[in-house]
Design a protein around this motif. Structure first.
Motif, PDB file in Angstrom:
ATOM      1  N   LEU A   1       5.054 -10.362   2.385  1.00 51.15           N
ATOM      2  CA  LEU A   1       5.408  -9.149   1.640  1.00 51.15           C
ATOM      3  C   LEU A   1       4.153  -8.319   1.399  1.00 51.15           C
ATOM      4  CD1 LEU A   1       7.780 -10.657  -1.080  1.00 51.15           C
ATOM      5  CD2 LEU A   1       8.383  -9.733   1.155  1.00 51.15           C
ATOM      6  N   SER A   2       4.252  -6.997   1.621  1.00 54.72           N
ATOM      7  CA  SER A   2       3.123  -6.112   1.361  1.00 54.72           C
ATOM      8  C   SER A   2       3.620  -4.664   1.355  1.00 54.72           C
ATOM      9  CB  SER A   2       2.021  -6.321   2.410  1.00 54.72           C
ATOM     10  OG  SER A   2       0.821  -5.689   1.987  1.00 54.72           O
ATOM     11  N   ASP A   3       2.687  -3.713   1.463  1.00 57.44           N
ATOM     12  CA  ASP A   3       3.080  -2.303   1.503  1.00 57.44           C
ATOM     13  C   ASP A   3       2.413  -1.612   2.690  1.00 57.44           C
ATOM     14  OD1 ASP A   3       0.464  -1.220   0.737  1.00 57.44           O
ATOM     15  OD2 ASP A   3       0.912  -1.841  -1.302  1.00 57.44           O
ATOM     16  N   GLU A   4       2.892  -0.411   2.994  1.00 54.39           N
ATOM     17  CA  GLU A   4       2.434   0.301   4.190  1.00 54.39           C
ATOM     18  C   GLU A   4       0.953   0.671   4.107  1.00 54.39           C
ATOM     19  OE1 GLU A   4       5.201   3.502   4.345  1.00 54.39           O
ATOM     20  OE2 GLU A   4       6.698   2.346   5.471  1.00 54.39           O
ATOM     21  N   GLY A   5       0.476   0.996   2.911  1.00 53.49           N
ATOM     22  CA  GLY A   5      -0.931   1.348   2.744  1.00 53.49           C
ATOM     23  C   GLY A   5      -1.849   0.203   3.114  1.00 53.49           C
TER      24      GLY A   5
ATOM     25  N   ALA B   1      -5.666  -4.857   5.496  1.00 51.55           N
ATOM     26  CA  ALA B   1      -5.612  -6.046   4.643  1.00 51.55           C
ATOM     27  C   ALA B   1      -4.550  -7.033   5.119  1.00 51.55           C
ATOM     28  CB  ALA B   1      -5.339  -5.639   3.196  1.00 51.55           C
ATOM     29  N   VAL B   2      -3.411  -6.520   5.555  1.00 51.24           N
ATOM     30  CA  VAL B   2      -2.336  -7.397   6.037  1.00 51.24           C
ATOM     31  C   VAL B   2      -2.775  -8.126   7.302  1.00 51.24           C
ATOM     32  CG1 VAL B   2       0.011  -7.440   6.966  1.00 51.24           C
ATOM     33  CG2 VAL B   2      -0.495  -6.062   4.950  1.00 51.24           C
ATOM     34  N   ALA B   3      -3.462  -7.414   8.180  1.00 47.34           N
ATOM     35  CA  ALA B   3      -3.949  -8.041   9.410  1.00 47.34           C
ATOM     36  C   ALA B   3      -4.930  -9.173   9.106  1.00 47.34           C
ATOM     37  CB  ALA B   3      -4.612  -6.994  10.306  1.00 47.34           C
ATOM     38  N   LEU B   4      -5.763  -8.992   8.083  1.00 47.18           N
ATOM     39  CA  LEU B   4      -6.698 -10.049   7.692  1.00 47.18           C
ATOM     40  C   LEU B   4      -5.957 -11.325   7.294  1.00 47.18           C
ATOM     41  CD1 LEU B   4      -9.489  -8.296   5.561  1.00 47.18           C
ATOM     42  CD2 LEU B   4      -9.830  -9.676   7.619  1.00 47.18           C
ATOM     43  N   VAL B   5      -4.899 -11.157   6.503  1.00 51.50           N
ATOM     44  CA  VAL B   5      -4.127 -12.321   6.043  1.00 51.50           C
ATOM     45  C   VAL B   5      -3.397 -12.966   7.213  1.00 51.50           C
ATOM     46  CG1 VAL B   5      -2.240 -13.079   4.560  1.00 51.50           C
ATOM     47  CG2 VAL B   5      -3.890 -11.403   3.710  1.00 51.50           C
ATOM     48  N   LYS B   6      -2.791 -12.156   8.063  1.00 53.31           N
ATOM     49  CA  LYS B   6      -2.077 -12.699   9.221  1.00 53.31           C
ATOM     50  C   LYS B   6      -3.038 -13.446  10.143  1.00 53.31           C
ATOM     51  CE  LYS B   6       1.061 -10.028  11.153  1.00 53.31           C
ATOM     52  NZ  LYS B   6       1.722  -8.811  11.699  1.00 53.31           N
ATOM     53  N   GLY B   7      -4.242 -12.893  10.308  1.00 55.53           N
ATOM     54  CA  GLY B   7      -5.230 -13.554  11.144  1.00 55.53           C
ATOM     55  C   GLY B   7      -5.674 -14.887  10.570  1.00 55.53           C
TER      56      GLY B   7
ATOM     57  N   CYS C   1       6.899  -5.155   4.861  1.00 57.94           N
ATOM     58  CA  CYS C   1       5.647  -4.511   4.457  1.00 57.94           C
ATOM     59  C   CYS C   1       5.858  -3.042   4.127  1.00 57.94           C
ATOM     60  CB  CYS C   1       4.598  -4.682   5.547  1.00 57.94           C
ATOM     61  SG  CYS C   1       4.090  -6.391   5.797  1.00 57.94           S
ATOM     62  N   ARG C   2       6.909  -2.757   3.406  1.00 59.33           N
ATOM     63  CA  ARG C   2       7.167  -1.387   2.962  1.00 59.33           C
ATOM     64  C   ARG C   2       7.623  -1.340   1.499  1.00 59.33           C
ATOM     65  NH1 ARG C   2      12.742  -1.058   4.087  1.00 59.33           N
ATOM     66  NH2 ARG C   2      13.445  -2.610   5.617  1.00 59.33           N
ATOM     67  N   ILE C   3       7.029  -2.202   0.696  1.00 63.44           N
ATOM     68  CA  ILE C   3       7.323  -2.190  -0.741  1.00 63.44           C
ATOM     69  C   ILE C   3       6.693  -0.940  -1.357  1.00 63.44           C
ATOM     70  CG2 ILE C   3       6.918  -3.384  -2.934  1.00 63.44           C
ATOM     71  CD1 ILE C   3       6.960  -6.015  -1.352  1.00 63.44           C
ATOM     72  N   PRO C   4       7.452  -0.140  -2.093  1.00 56.87           N
ATOM     73  CA  PRO C   4       6.915   1.096  -2.675  1.00 56.87           C
ATOM     74  C   PRO C   4       6.062   0.837  -3.911  1.00 56.87           C
ATOM     75  CG  PRO C   4       9.202   0.826  -3.313  1.00 56.87           C
ATOM     76  CD  PRO C   4       8.890  -0.302  -2.363  1.00 56.87           C
ATOM     77  N   ALA C   5       5.349   1.870  -4.351  1.00 58.36           N
ATOM     78  CA  ALA C   5       4.466   1.742  -5.514  1.00 58.36           C
ATOM     79  C   ALA C   5       5.236   1.353  -6.766  1.00 58.36           C
ATOM     80  CB  ALA C   5       3.708   3.041  -5.735  1.00 58.36           C
ATOM     81  N   ASP C   6       6.426   1.916  -6.945  1.00 60.57           N
ATOM     82  CA  ASP C   6       7.291   1.546  -8.067  1.00 60.57           C
ATOM     83  C   ASP C   6       8.508   0.844  -7.497  1.00 60.57           C
ATOM     84  OD1 ASP C   6       5.872   2.533 -10.345  1.00 60.57           O
ATOM     85  OD2 ASP C   6       6.338   4.559  -9.660  1.00 60.57           O
TER      86      ASP C   6
ATOM     87  N   VAL D   1       4.609 -15.097   0.666  1.00 65.55           N
ATOM     88  CA  VAL D   1       3.190 -14.741   0.563  1.00 65.55           C
ATOM     89  C   VAL D   1       3.141 -13.251   0.256  1.00 65.55           C
ATOM     90  CG1 VAL D   1       0.962 -14.570   1.707  1.00 65.55           C
ATOM     91  CG2 VAL D   1       2.451 -16.538   2.166  1.00 65.55           C
ATOM     92  N   ALA D   2       2.694 -12.900  -0.936  1.00 62.10           N
ATOM     93  CA  ALA D   2       2.648 -11.502  -1.380  1.00 62.10           C
ATOM     94  C   ALA D   2       1.218 -11.000  -1.317  1.00 62.10           C
ATOM     95  CB  ALA D   2       3.197 -11.375  -2.798  1.00 62.10           C
ATOM     96  N   VAL D   3       0.991  -9.956  -0.528  1.00 66.36           N
ATOM     97  CA  VAL D   3      -0.338  -9.365  -0.370  1.00 66.36           C
ATOM     98  C   VAL D   3      -0.294  -7.953  -0.935  1.00 66.36           C
ATOM     99  CG1 VAL D   3      -2.140  -8.711   1.273  1.00 66.36           C
ATOM    100  CG2 VAL D   3      -0.681 -10.703   1.744  1.00 66.36           C
ATOM    101  N   GLY D   4      -0.913  -7.755  -2.102  1.00 63.46           N
ATOM    102  CA  GLY D   4      -0.859  -6.416  -2.683  1.00 63.46           C
ATOM    103  C   GLY D   4      -1.260  -6.387  -4.138  1.00 63.46           C
ATOM    104  N   GLY D   5      -0.969  -5.255  -4.758  1.00 56.23           N
ATOM    105  CA  GLY D   5      -1.221  -5.068  -6.176  1.00 56.23           C
ATOM    106  C   GLY D   5      -0.033  -5.505  -7.002  1.00 56.23           C
ATOM    107  N   GLY D   6       0.043  -4.955  -8.220  1.00 57.56           N
ATOM    108  CA  GLY D   6       1.081  -5.385  -9.150  1.00 57.56           C
ATOM    109  C   GLY D   6       2.483  -5.181  -8.648  1.00 57.56           C
TER     110      GLY D   6
END
Length: 394
Positions: A38-42, A48-54, A68-73, A95-100
């Motif tokens: 799970l992550s977002d487009e930014g 950052a997502v590629a780093l985790v996948k690697g 990988c398209r979770i919005p800010a809100d 596996v959640a990669v992102g902010g709050g």
């Protein structure tokens, strides 16, 4: 010392340069062979997502599916969509990669899965729900501010009701939090400053609110010291891995502290400013913190005096007469605020944000009074007090 308190420690903490490469081992230990990413487009665009996948691929693992398209809100609709994808793809971990927003969304998904439902709305009152069957959950924060990887709280929007729903449960904590300085190395100075002041506010309010306890104090005081020593370095030298890692640890420690003791008036007003004016949370925390500390001073003089030690270090603490320590602590916060303003333009007043209007003050104050954080603030506040505070930071 409170007569009774409870404290839930965060899950396993993996901290350091190279922590990402330990994710496959953690997933295997948790019994997850087909995790959902799970992550977002930014963060996809930022790499950052590629780093985790690697890192996962390097350890012989792979993700069964990605969202990988979770919005800010994020909203309950997104949570429900991801829960359905998890089941359809036969996933067995998160596996959640992102902010709050990303991590809170993952918490919501895990909640839906644990309760065997298809709709997060059915899980309102999470704090009284049974544990259920918990999906393995690894959080990889990409900001050093929310501390969501170490909190008992998830905030998810209900767009139909136009409200943000807050879920609180001991079962929301991830199994592991992965703190790797590569995840925040590219954060712009302005965001680094704003999220860093969010961390400082979490720690100071956790260390001075009515529900503070010895364990939350220890976590909060260490977080304050880490922020004081490292935030400016992280802002001015974004590639400084030591500063980035220190801020990541500060965020986690502060998150664990306030998750177990709560926050206070800064957050009550800040939440209201976010809801009414869409003001960024970290910006609100930065603007309000020293002024609210001055408001609370009559109830917190001794405690703020103690916090001068992590804020300024042993030399300044020892050389400052005891009666002056509390006010000196507030001056320290104001000095950091001013330095961040000069370094990256972090606003010091509401008017400077361009988001808030004076005519919004009444609505902001009314909403702040109904915020749960108001209950544990050391000094009571009414509508007139909140309006006065808003004017002081205008």
């Amino acid at each position: 010392m409170p007569t009774y308190y409870e404290f839930q420690l965060p899950g396993k903490i993996l901290s350091g340069d190279g922590a990402l490469e330990h994710i496959p081992h953690e997933l295997a230990g948790l019994g997850s062979r087909r995790p959902l990413l799970l992550s977002d487009e930014g963060l996809v665009k930022a790499g950052a997502v590629a780093l985790v996948k690697g890192a996962v691929a390097q350890g012989g693992g792979a993700f069964a599916a990605e969202f990988c398209r979770i919005p800010a809100d994020s909203s309950i609709l997104v949570v429900n969509e991801i829960a359905a994808l998890y089941r359809e793809a036969g996933c067995d971990g998160l596996v959640a990669v992102g902010g709050g927003s990303v991590i809170d969304t993952a918490k919501g998904v895990r909640m839906v899965l644990a309760q065997g439902s298809g709709d997060l709305l059915q899980n309102a009152g999470c704090e009284v729900l049974p544990r259920g069957e918990q999906a393995p959950f690894v959080a990889v924060p990409t900001t050093s501010g929310t501390g969501s990887e170490a909190t008992l709280v998830a905030v998810v929007a209900n767009p139909e009701a136009h409200v943000k729903m807050e879920f609180i449960s001991y079962y929301l904590l991830p199994d592991a939090a992965v703190l790797d300085p590569r995840m925040t190395a590219t954060l712009p100075p302005r965001i680094t400053a704003s999220t860093g002041m969010d961390t400082l506010c979490h720690a100071i309010e956790a260390a001075s609110c009515l529900q503070r306890n010895p364990v939350s104090d220890a976590f909060a005081e260490k977080a304050i010291g880490l922020v004081s020593a490292n935030l400016m370095r992280a802002v001015e030298k974004g590639g400084d891995k030591a500063a980035r890692l220190a801020m990541a640890n500060a965020s986690l420690l502060a998150g664990a502290a306030f998750s177990n003791s709560m926050v206070g008036l800064v957050h009550a007003i800040g939440h209201a400013l976010g809801g009414v004016c869409r003001l960024a949370h970290g910006d609100a925390m930065n603007i309000l913190l020293p002024t609210v500390m001055e408001y609370n001073l009559e109830k917190c003089e001794a405690r703020y005096g103690e916090l001068l030690l992590p804020l300024a270090g042993p030399t300044e603490y020892a050389s400052t007469p005891a009666p002056q320590r509390a006010k000196t602590a507030i001056c320290r916060v104001r000095a950091l605020q001013a330095a961040l303003n000069e370094a990256c333009g972090l606003p010091m007043t509401l008017s400077a944000t361009g988001k808030v209007r004076r005519e919004d003050f009444e609505a902001v104050a009314q909403r702040a009074l109904n915020d749960g954080a108001m209950i544990v603030n050391p000094r009571q506040a009414d509508l007139e007090n909140v309006l006065e505070l808003l004017e002081r930071v205008w």
